[in-house]
Structure formats: structure tokens, C-alpha cells
Design an enzyme around this catalytic site. Structure first.
Site, PDB file in Angstrom:
ATOM      1  N   SER A 247     -28.719  42.031 -34.642  1.00 35.14           N
ATOM      2  CA  SER A 247     -30.149  41.684 -34.685  1.00 35.14           C
ATOM      3  C   SER A 247     -30.992  42.699 -33.905  1.00 35.14           C
ATOM      4  CB  SER A 247     -30.354  40.267 -34.146  1.00 35.14           C
ATOM      5  OG  SER A 247     -29.758  40.139 -32.883  1.00 35.14           O
TER       6      SER A 247
ATOM      7  N   GLU B 195     -18.543  50.735 -36.327  1.00 29.17           N
ATOM      8  CA  GLU B 195     -19.390  51.099 -35.176  1.00 29.17           C
ATOM      9  C   GLU B 195     -18.661  52.091 -34.270  1.00 29.17           C
ATOM     10  OE1 GLU B 195     -22.126  47.109 -34.632  1.00 29.17           O
ATOM     11  OE2 GLU B 195     -20.159  47.138 -33.704  1.00 29.17           O
TER      12      GLU B 195
HETATM   13  C1  5RP Z   1     -21.950  44.036 -34.162  1.00 26.04           C
HETATM   14  C2  5RP Z   1     -22.203  44.336 -32.735  1.00 26.04           C
HETATM   15  C3  5RP Z   1     -23.571  44.088 -32.227  1.00 26.04           C
HETATM   16  O1  5RP Z   1     -24.099  45.277 -31.757  1.00 26.04           O
HETATM   17  C4  5RP Z   1     -23.524  43.095 -31.129  1.00 26.04           C
HETATM   18  O2  5RP Z   1     -22.889  41.927 -31.618  1.00 26.04           O
HETATM   19  C5  5RP Z   1     -24.923  42.747 -30.609  1.00 26.04           C
HETATM   20  O3  5RP Z   1     -25.639  42.079 -31.594  1.00 26.04           O
HETATM   21  P1  5RP Z   1     -27.094  41.495 -31.341  1.00 26.04           P
HETATM   22  O4  5RP Z   1     -27.994  42.670 -31.205  1.00 26.04           O
HETATM   23  O5  5RP Z   1     -27.391  40.670 -32.572  1.00 26.04           O
HETATM   24  O6  5RP Z   1     -27.051  40.663 -30.096  1.00 26.04           O
HETATM   25  O7  5RP Z   1     -21.365  44.783 -32.000  1.00 26.04           O
HETATM   26  O8  5RP Z   1     -20.602  44.232 -34.494  1.00 26.04           O
END
Ligand code: 5RP
Length: 228
Positions: free
Chosen positions: A29, A104
Site C-alpha cells: 500500500s 522484491e
Molecule cells: C510486500 C512487502 C511490502 O513492502 C510490505 O508488506 C509493506 O506493505 P505496506 O506498505 O502495505 O505496509 O514486502 O511483499
């Protein structure tokens, strides 16, 4: 993390983006807010090209007409901007809450710099309160789970290791499953990282060590930027 703080962190991260850069574009997000702001800059004339770290981010970038490439076409990137689930004082991260940790990590490792966008609530003294996502091959799931449990016992790590999605397992963009390990505290992240990667069924895990070069941390008092 409030939407306002996500937007503030994403806005500050735009300061790292320079014309002509090849970007890794994160998932989640907070990364979505970055994509939205990046799209506005592109409309205003910024020239960048990006590699998204998930099908989800790919779809948002395509919708907002952010120019895209792939790691096959563009294997070396200047900068990745991505969110995180936890960040410690040595800029080690837990990622993978959104299930995109494999792409990622590949994208971050292919980038000269990785800048993390988070709010203060994600800054921790010791990693592990957020369950560690471990991406595993569906083949031999039971055996891999036992191997991870035995490793946890050996390292003195205690906590449930749960298949994300339960009876209807969550499937990653790479076709794998995720085991979420609720260890509470991971005192030796490097040791756990190395040993997890020695388990054949483990594809990757959400400990990002030595990858982030800076973090943009949004809080009620404003933005704080830390660099490694
Ligand atoms: C996805 C991730 C995201 O960067 C992590 O979960 C943070 O997400 P958000 O910005 O919705 O808190 O690692 O795999």
C-alpha cells in the site's frame, strides 16, 4: 500506518528519483502511493523506466502509464523504492507481508540503491514481531515445514509456522506458497537467513540484509531519513 503517512513517505522518496533513472518499483500500500506520485511526475515530464516487483504493481503502473521494462531487458537498475514490514537500526528488513518478497529481493539486489518507505511503527529494535514470510516450493511442503521447525528449534526460535491462506493457500507471483513464522524475536537475522537458504524447499525469505541503503520514515513529527 495511516494513508497520510504513506503518502508523506512516498513523497519524500521522490527526492531520490532523478531524470533518466531505471527504477525498481515496490509492492504494497505504501509502494502504491509512490506509484501514484511517480505517475504524476511522469505526466509532468520526468523520464524514468521501471521494473515492478509484482503483478499488482505492474497493473497499477500500467493503468497510470508509468513506463515499464523488465529485468531481462534492463538487468541493472539505479534505485528501488519499496515498503517494508519491519526495519531495524542496521537497516535490516522484514518484507513479504504482501507476498512479493522474491521479486522484491531480486529487484533490490539488481539496484544500485534501495530506499525503504515506512512509518515509525515499522521501526523495531529486534526484527521478528512481524511474522517472517518464507516462500517455499509447493512440492514437499510438509518436509520443508518440518525442516524449518527443526532449524527454529536448533536456533532457539519459538513460534507458530503457518501456511498463508490455510486450506486455500496464497500463491505468489512465482507459483510458490508462503509460510509465516511467528518467531517474535530474531536475534541473529544473518544466521537464520543463511540457514533457511540451505533448506532445499525454501525459495527465499523476507529477511532483507545489506540491501537497503536509506530509509524514509514518516511520523507525526515529520519525515526522518536515515542512510547506511
Ligand atoms: C510486500 C512487502 C511490502 O513492502 C510490505 O508488506 C509493506 O506493505 P505496506 O506498505 O502495505 O505496509 O514486502 O511483499
Amino acid at each position: 500506518m495511516s494513508k497520510e503517512l504513506k503518502i508523506e513517505a512516498a513523497k519524500a522518496a521522490l527526492g531520490f528519483v532523478k531524470d533518466g533513472m531505471k527504477l525498481g518499483i515496490g509492492t504494497g500500500s505504501t509502494a502504491d502511493e509512490f506509484i501514484r506520485l511517480l505517475a504524476v511526475e511522469v505526466k509532468n515530464g520526468l523520464s524514468i523506466i521501471g521494473v515492478p516487483t509484482s503483478e499488482r504493481s505492474h497493473a497499477l503502473c500500467a493503468e497510470l502509464e508509468v513506463p515499464l521494462t523488465t529485468l531481462e531487458e534492463t538487468p541493472e537498475l539505479d534505485l528501488t523504492i519499496d515498503g517494508a514490514d519491519e526495519l531495524d537500526g542496521d537497516m535490516r528488513l522484514i518484507k513479504g507481508g504482501g507476498g512479493a518478497l522474491l521479486r522484491e529481493k531480486i529487484v533490490a539486489a539488481a539496484s544500485g540503491q534501495m530506499v525503504v518507505i515506512v512509518d515509525e511503527s515499522k521501526v523495531v529494535e529486534t526484527l521478528g514481531t512481524f511474522p517472517l514470510p518464507i516462500e517455499v516450493n509447493p512440492f514437499g511442503l510438509g518436509a520443508t515445514r518440518i525442516a524449518i521447525s527443526k532449524l527454529a528449534d536448533k536456533l532457539g526460535l519459538v513460534g507458530e509456522i503457518a501456511l498463508r491462506g490455510g486450506d486455500k493457500p496464497f500463491v505468489t507471483d512465482g507459483g510458490h506458497f508462503i509460510l509465516d513464522a511467528s518467531f517474535s524475536r530474531i536475534p541473529d537475522a544473518e544466521g537464520l537467513s543463511d540457514e533457511l537458504l540451505n533448506i532445499p524447499g525454501v525459495v527465499q525469505h523476507g529477511l532483507f540484509i545489506g540491501l537497503a541503503s536509506a530509509a524514509v520514515i514518516a511520523g507525526p513529527e515529520g519525515i526522518r531519513i536515515i542512510k547506511r
